[in-house]
Design an enzyme around this catalytic site. Structure first.
Site: not given
Ligand code: JCF
Length: 673
Positions: A117, A119, A121, A229, A318, A412, A415, A430, A436
């Site tokens: 899936e 991740k 933020d 999750y 990442k 400038c 020029c 300019c 120029c």
């Molecule tokens: O989407 C996430 N930030 C995310 C964080 C998804 C996951 O399946 C995670 C997590 C942090 C820890 N699973 C764990 C065990």
């Protein structure tokens, strides 16, 4: 207080109906009613609960508005540690992850299945459901101890207050991520800015800040979203041995799960999944920073275990960081097509989003001052998708000594002409114009570009070379180039020289709109060029038009009109246009556009003769055409009227003989109105 049975039943129905709509919206992503209809139901329930406060149950959707502020957050001991994730940054680290799994589990060749899936933020939270009701929400904290944020979590519409379904577990802890979508973040920051509140650096900070407010009524106003999750502690729950199946169970119970969750087999498939998500990244409505892979088999998970705070059975692969820090070595000023000087950051080279970057835009002087960026600062660089990397901000706590502010040069850098700042404008320019070289290069690049004259094979490097060699001074000079001149250029074989000549030849036939656009008049983009072309119909009429007439064109305001007028006032520009046309640049007459609802003179034909005051005959013709009329050069029985200025010729006599109306200037102006 006694509540009538009928009212109790009404409240129950409303609660269930609202919760069902919430579920359709947040979990199934398939709403059935409009926001207004939802609000109506919501207000009905609020009214009942106000009249009979005992109807306010814990799972009532009205409980999401927040309550009186707390003085502090209680701490919460997580029964099961909340783990974080190990990272992988390249394919080799993904294969190393697999090898560790195989070593630990003593599985040499069996297929390993992974749940995959994106991740999110955001920040991790834990939700505890007892007898089916949300009784406690906590932040991750250090993984062992978090903060009790139950009041805040209850305001988040995508967090169920009550589990769906008949099988009600005694206890169920659900874990997931709280985040803010891009669009919600932009809106929030805009509101924060307007109300003098805190402006957040990114969606993650906004989510964290909003979740840790002591006043849950404010949290309720923040656009937080939840996605689950995983599962923590449970009692009395029949759990699958597959992580993927467990996630589907959570979805059935009313929790949002990732719409992109998949079960894949083998590390190669994980890498493929990673690549496909990376491609989607820019189009997603929320920020992600990688992909999470989890061994799907829970028994295997337990077998491989975890190290300190991260499981061995999961990994976050990442994406290359879109924001990184580096040192601002210097600031140069680049001269654009219209002479605007743009500050460009020269950086200690650094990889951002997978690409080595040593230059980034600083936008303009105002931005530099507002952010207080100094030469020598450690700065944050951002590069998202295909956009030009930009300097986001200095890292002020890394500034060790007094550093120099970048200065706009007075002359400038290309020029040496004077640099001026027009009143009320952000840009410094300019004043050299086509003297120029920088402006000359940019003007010719723009002229040759695809949406302008579309000269195939005339690249930027070639233009720069030819300007540097003094071969071309203006766009018109391109059409004077010949084979011997071109063959003499660096990296230019005779074949490519011939190709370029035929591309130049092909570009001679264009449209009026493209030609106007190609001239590179300040603030005249494609759409404005189209509108000018449609309104004026010819370059001569446009050149002769006054500022007021230009403002009759849709979307042309005083500034653009002034720019266009000023451009054609300049002798050197008129000479270039003349030269271009002399070199065979041509276009068919454009259709003059008539707004469908503004054609009061449709079906009428006018003849214009004599001199009108402050108006050329071409301009008068354009005005008439814009109202739907036809304009003809000769009087006939089909002529509706003759417009006669000073010193009219024989056309008036002919009109009189045919009994056709003759309008003087005053009558003409009345007609236009
Ligand atoms: O989407 C996430 N930030 C995310 C964080 C998804 C996951 O399946 C995670 C997590 C942090 C820890 N699973 C764990 C065990």
């Amino acid at each position: 207080m006694m509540v009538p049975k009928a009212i109790q039943a009404d409240a129950k129905v409303l609660r269930e109906e609202i919760n069902a709509h919430n579920h359709r919206y947040y979990v199934l992503d398939d709403p059935q009613i409009t926001d207004q209809a939802y609000d109506r139901l919501f207000r009905q329930l609020q009214k009942l609960e106000a009249d009979y406060p005992v109807l306010q149950t814990a799972d009532s959707p009205t409980q999401r508005v927040g309550s009186t502020p707390a003085t502090h957050f209680e701490s919460v001991q997580h029964e099961m540690q909340m783990l974080s994730l190990d990272n992988a940054f390249d394919e080799a680290e993904m294969f190393a992850f697999e090898k560790r799994l195989r070593d630990r589990s003593q599985l040499e060749s069996e297929t390993l299945y992974f749940t995959a899936e994106p991740k999110l933020d955001g920040l991790a939270i834990s939700l505890l459901y007892e007898q089916g009701l949300l009784t406690r929400a906590a932040t991750r904290g250090d993984g062992n101890t978090g903060e009790n944020i139950t009041a805040n979590a209850k305001t988040i519409a995508s967090i169920p207050l009550k589990l769906r379904g008949k099988d009600v577990p005694k206890r169920l802890e659900v874990r997931g991520e709280v985040y803010i979508k891009h669009a919600d973040f932009d809106l929030l920051n805009q509101q924060q800015g307007e109300s003098g509140g805190r402006v957040f650096a990114n969606p993650r900070n906004a989510a964290a800040g909003s979740l840790r407010l002591l006043d849950s009524r404010i949290t309720a106003s923040r656009p937080l979203t939840f996605c689950s999750y995983g599962i923590g502690t449970t009692k009395d729950v029949d759990l699958s041995n597959s992580h993927f199946q467990r996630m589907l169970m959570l979805k059935k119970m009313g929790f949002p799960i990732s719409p992109f969750i998949e079960c894949v087999s083998g590390v190669e498939a994980c890498i493929e999944y990673y690549r496909s998500v990376m491609k989607k990244r820019e189009d997603l409505s929320f920020e992600i920073d990688g992909v999470v892979f989890k061994l799907d088999d829970i028994q295997l998970q337990e077998k491989v275990g975890f190290v300190s705070r991260a499981p061995r059975w999961a990994i976050a692969y990442k994406f290359p960081a879109q924001e990184v820090m580096t040192t601002l070595l210097d600031v140069d000023f680049q001269v654009g097509r219209t002479g605007a000087l743009t500050p460009v950051a020269r950086l200690e080279p650094v990889a951002v989003g997978g690409v080595k970057v040593s230059n980034a835009t600083l936008h303009n002087m105002d931005e530099i001052m507002r952010k207080d960026i100094r030469i020598g600062d450690v700065v944050i660089i951002r590069r998202a998708g295909d956009v030009i990397p930009e300097v986001v901000a200095p890292v002020s706590n890394k500034r060790k000594q007094d550093l120099r502010q970048p200065q706009m040069p007075t002359h400038c850098p290309v020029c040496n002409s004077e640099v001026v700042r027009s009143e009320g404008q952000a840009a410094y320019r300019c004043t050299g114009g086509l003297v120029c070289d920088a402006q000359r290069k940019e003007a010719i690049k723009h002229f040759a570009s695809r949406k302008a004259m579309d000269i195939d094979g005339l690249g930027n490097k070639l233009i720069e070379q030819m300007v540097d060699l003094d071969m071309i001074h203006s766009p018109a000079d391109l059409y004077h180039l010949d084979l011997p001149q071109l063959s003499g250029l660096e990296r230019m074989a005779e074949k490519s020289a011939n190709n370029l000549l035929s591309a130049l030849q092909n570009s001679r036939l264009t449209t009026l709109a493209k030609f106007i656009y190609a001239l590179g008049i300040r603030e005249v983009g494609e759409a404005t060029a189209e509108a000018l072309s449609a309104y004026f119909g010819s370059i001569e009429t446009l050149q002769k038009a006054d500022i007021e007439t230009m403002q009759q064109v849709e979307d042309v305001g005083p500034v653009v009109a002034e720019n266009v007028f000023h451009f054609f006032q300049q002798q050197k520009n008129r000479l270039i246009i003349e030269d271009l046309i002399g070199q065979g640049v041509n276009w068919p007459d454009p259709e003059v556009e008539i707004a469908a609802d503004k054609q009061p003179l449709l079906g009428r034909t006018y003849v214009i003769t004599g001199t009108l005051e402050g108006l050329s005959r071409d301009q008068a013709a354009t005005q008439l055409k814009a109202l739907g009329a036809k304009v003809s050069g000769s009087v006939s029985s089909k002529t509706s009227a003759v417009i006669a200025g000073e010193k009219p010729g024989s056309k008036v006599t002919k009109a009189e003989s045919l009994g056709i109306d003759i309008l003087d200037q005053a009558a003409y102006e009345a007609l236009l109105k």
